[in-house]
Design a protein around this motif. Structure first.
Motif, mmCIF file in Angstrom:
data_model
loop_
_atom_site.group_PDB
_atom_site.id
_atom_site.type_symbol
_atom_site.label_atom_id
_atom_site.label_comp_id
_atom_site.label_asym_id
_atom_site.label_seq_id
_atom_site.Cartn_x
_atom_site.Cartn_y
_atom_site.Cartn_z
ATOM 1 N N SER A 1 10.458 95.353 -16.430
ATOM 2 C CA SER A 1 10.748 94.068 -15.798
ATOM 3 C C SER A 1 9.537 93.651 -14.985
ATOM 4 C CB SER A 1 11.966 94.207 -14.886
ATOM 5 O OG SER A 1 12.226 92.987 -14.239
ATOM 6 N N ARG A 2 9.106 92.419 -15.173
ATOM 7 C CA ARG A 2 8.015 91.850 -14.386
ATOM 8 C C ARG A 2 8.486 90.512 -13.844
ATOM 9 N NH1 ARG A 2 2.743 93.525 -15.290
ATOM 10 N NH2 ARG A 2 2.464 92.424 -13.343
ATOM 11 N N LYS A 3 8.190 90.226 -12.582
ATOM 12 C CA LYS A 3 8.588 88.967 -11.954
ATOM 13 C C LYS A 3 7.358 88.282 -11.364
ATOM 14 C CE LYS A 3 13.254 90.328 -10.671
ATOM 15 N NZ LYS A 3 14.225 90.395 -9.565
ATOM 16 N N PHE A 4 7.363 86.941 -11.470
ATOM 17 C CA PHE A 4 6.264 86.135 -10.954
ATOM 18 C C PHE A 4 6.836 84.934 -10.211
ATOM 19 C CE2 PHE A 4 4.991 88.230 -14.833
ATOM 20 C CZ PHE A 4 3.806 88.836 -14.462
ATOM 21 N N ARG A 5 6.458 84.780 -8.940
ATOM 22 C CA ARG A 5 6.891 83.601 -8.175
ATOM 23 C C ARG A 5 6.018 82.435 -8.585
ATOM 24 N NH1 ARG A 5 10.355 82.831 -4.669
ATOM 25 N NH2 ARG A 5 10.582 85.010 -4.129
ATOM 26 N N LEU A 6 6.679 81.382 -9.049
ATOM 27 C CA LEU A 6 5.966 80.208 -9.550
ATOM 28 C C LEU A 6 5.711 79.206 -8.425
ATOM 29 C CD1 LEU A 6 8.027 79.749 -12.823
ATOM 30 C CD2 LEU A 6 5.706 80.647 -12.629
ATOM 31 N N PRO A 7 4.638 78.449 -8.523
ATOM 32 C CA PRO A 7 4.379 77.414 -7.516
ATOM 33 C C PRO A 7 5.379 76.269 -7.650
ATOM 34 C CG PRO A 7 2.704 77.360 -9.229
ATOM 35 C CD PRO A 7 3.581 78.529 -9.526
ATOM 36 N N GLU A 8 5.354 75.371 -6.700
ATOM 37 C CA GLU A 8 6.326 74.269 -6.679
ATOM 38 C C GLU A 8 6.021 73.180 -7.695
ATOM 39 O OE1 GLU A 8 6.723 72.794 -2.714
ATOM 40 O OE2 GLU A 8 7.218 74.756 -1.901
ATOM 41 N N ASN A 9 4.833 73.141 -8.232
ATOM 42 C CA ASN A 9 4.443 72.028 -9.111
ATOM 43 C C ASN A 9 4.752 72.299 -10.594
ATOM 44 O OD1 ASN A 9 2.505 73.996 -9.556
ATOM 45 N ND2 ASN A 9 0.820 72.553 -9.722
ATOM 46 N N VAL A 10 5.875 72.962 -10.900
ATOM 47 C CA VAL A 10 6.203 73.260 -12.302
ATOM 48 C C VAL A 10 7.513 72.597 -12.709
ATOM 49 C CG1 VAL A 10 4.934 75.435 -12.336
ATOM 50 C CG2 VAL A 10 7.336 75.436 -11.713
ATOM 51 N N LYS A 11 7.640 72.386 -14.008
ATOM 52 C CA LYS A 11 8.868 71.815 -14.580
ATOM 53 C C LYS A 11 9.722 72.969 -15.099
ATOM 54 C CE LYS A 11 6.482 67.668 -16.226
ATOM 55 N NZ LYS A 11 6.142 66.882 -17.424
ATOM 56 N N MET A 12 10.644 73.435 -14.284
ATOM 57 C CA MET A 12 11.462 74.591 -14.639
ATOM 58 C C MET A 12 12.340 74.338 -15.862
ATOM 59 S SD MET A 12 10.788 77.077 -12.745
ATOM 60 C CE MET A 12 10.309 77.638 -11.161
ATOM 61 N N ASP B 1 15.356 79.311 -9.346
ATOM 62 C CA ASP B 1 14.529 78.125 -9.604
ATOM 63 C C ASP B 1 13.066 78.285 -9.211
ATOM 64 O OD1 ASP B 1 16.335 76.530 -10.906
ATOM 65 O OD2 ASP B 1 17.037 75.531 -9.094
ATOM 66 N N SER B 2 12.599 79.533 -9.050
ATOM 67 C CA SER B 2 11.198 79.686 -8.673
ATOM 68 C C SER B 2 10.567 80.992 -9.149
ATOM 69 C CB SER B 2 11.054 79.600 -7.154
ATOM 70 O OG SER B 2 11.749 80.667 -6.542
ATOM 71 N N VAL B 3 11.330 81.854 -9.809
ATOM 72 C CA VAL B 3 10.806 83.149 -10.225
ATOM 73 C C VAL B 3 10.959 83.310 -11.734
ATOM 74 C CG1 VAL B 3 11.028 85.657 -9.993
ATOM 75 C CG2 VAL B 3 11.363 84.196 -7.996
ATOM 76 N N LEU B 4 9.839 83.576 -12.400
ATOM 77 C CA LEU B 4 9.856 83.867 -13.830
ATOM 78 C C LEU B 4 10.035 85.372 -13.988
ATOM 79 C CD1 LEU B 4 9.337 83.108 -16.843
ATOM 80 C CD2 LEU B 4 6.930 83.597 -16.383
ATOM 81 N N LYS B 5 11.038 85.762 -14.776
ATOM 82 C CA LYS B 5 11.311 87.183 -15.006
ATOM 83 C C LYS B 5 11.195 87.471 -16.500
ATOM 84 C CE LYS B 5 14.822 90.765 -14.548
ATOM 85 N NZ LYS B 5 16.219 91.042 -14.168
ATOM 86 N N ILE B 6 10.349 88.442 -16.830
ATOM 87 C CA ILE B 6 10.194 88.913 -18.203
ATOM 88 C C ILE B 6 10.691 90.354 -18.210
ATOM 89 C CG2 ILE B 6 8.571 89.424 -20.048
ATOM 90 C CD1 ILE B 6 6.714 87.277 -18.812
ATOM 91 N N SER B 7 11.695 90.629 -19.040
ATOM 92 C CA SER B 7 12.262 91.976 -19.060
ATOM 93 C C SER B 7 12.666 92.345 -20.471
ATOM 94 C CB SER B 7 13.474 92.061 -18.126
ATOM 95 O OG SER B 7 14.487 91.177 -18.559
ATOM 96 N N GLY B 8 12.984 93.598 -20.644
ATOM 97 C CA GLY B 8 13.432 94.071 -21.942
ATOM 98 C C GLY B 8 13.566 95.562 -21.955
ATOM 99 N N GLU B 9 13.782 96.083 -23.157
ATOM 100 C CA GLU B 9 13.919 97.527 -23.296
ATOM 101 C C GLU B 9 13.315 97.973 -24.614
ATOM 102 O OE1 GLU B 9 17.236 101.078 -22.945
ATOM 103 O OE2 GLU B 9 17.863 99.003 -22.764
ATOM 104 N N ARG B 10 12.453 98.950 -24.509
ATOM 105 C CA ARG B 10 11.854 99.564 -25.693
ATOM 106 C C ARG B 10 12.614 100.859 -25.935
ATOM 107 N NH1 ARG B 10 6.244 99.725 -24.568
ATOM 108 N NH2 ARG B 10 6.121 97.700 -25.527
ATOM 109 N N HIS B 11 13.178 100.992 -27.140
ATOM 110 C CA HIS B 11 14.018 102.134 -27.461
ATOM 111 C C HIS B 11 13.184 103.305 -27.975
ATOM 112 C CE1 HIS B 11 17.595 99.743 -26.835
ATOM 113 N NE2 HIS B 11 17.028 98.787 -27.552
ATOM 114 N N VAL B 12 13.675 104.510 -27.722
ATOM 115 C CA VAL B 12 13.031 105.732 -28.194
ATOM 116 C C VAL B 12 13.292 105.871 -29.685
ATOM 117 C CG1 VAL B 12 12.961 108.252 -27.933
ATOM 118 C CG2 VAL B 12 13.455 106.810 -25.966
ATOM 119 N N GLU B 13 12.275 106.335 -30.427
ATOM 120 C CA GLU B 13 12.467 106.569 -31.855
ATOM 121 C C GLU B 13 13.490 107.668 -32.069
ATOM 122 O OE1 GLU B 13 9.197 107.113 -34.500
ATOM 123 O OE2 GLU B 13 7.945 105.752 -33.343
#
Length: 159
Positions: A114-125, A83-95
């Motif tokens: 994978s990148r993670k960002f701790r969000l502040p408390e003032n957000v609507k998750m 409830d407080s960390v935004l995670k952006i992840s994925g996989e790029r495949h080899v040709e």
């Protein structure tokens, strides 16, 4: 007399990795990928470097933009953890590599990122939105509306 020490070798074309005047840049992860091709570290290390993300805050929301060129939305995940960390992840495949192909250079990274960002408390998750267009992922995390301050009211002083 040569200004380049003899351990660089006489044939500069064949030894460009050790040539300080070469235009080729040494990739420290290339050898690691050759030694451990199935390791998640080898692909992840280079791919993480290329997952560039901007984080901008507006009065209404936190906006994240990630450059993911050549990726489809099905290859990318956007998740909220704890409830407080935004995670952006994925996989790029080899040709796919064909036997008759001759590769001269491979600079585009592949593997997991994978990148993670701790969000502040003032957000609507519960109202996070994600959009992928032209290789750019945009994640919008709305902010909780803050109560507007009541206007300052002047009071006349009597007496």
């Amino acid at each position: 007399m040569s200004l380049i020490p003899s351990f660089f070798g006489n044939n500069r074309r064949n030894n460009s990795i050790f040539d300080p005047f070469s235009l080729d840049v040494w990739d420290p992860f290339k050898d690691l990928q050759l030694q451990f091709p199935s390791s998640s570290l080898s692909g992840e290390t280079s791919a993480v470097v290329n997952a560039r993300v901007d984080w901008r805050e507006t009065p209404e929301a936190h906006v994240f933009k990630a450059d993911l060129p050549g990726m489809k939305k099905e290859e990318v995940k956007v998740e909220i953890e704890d409830d407080s960390v935004l995670k952006i992840s994925g996989e790029r495949h080899v040709e796919k590599e064909e036997k008759q192909d001759t590769w001269h250079r491979v600079e585009r990274s592949s593997g997991q990122f994978s990148r993670k960002f701790r969000l502040p408390e003032n957000v609507k998750m519960d109202q996070v939105k994600a959009n992928m267009e032209n290789g750019v992922l945009t994640v919008t995390v709305p902010k909780v509306e803050t109560q507007k301050k009541a206007p300052v009211k002047s009071i006349d002083i009597s007496g």
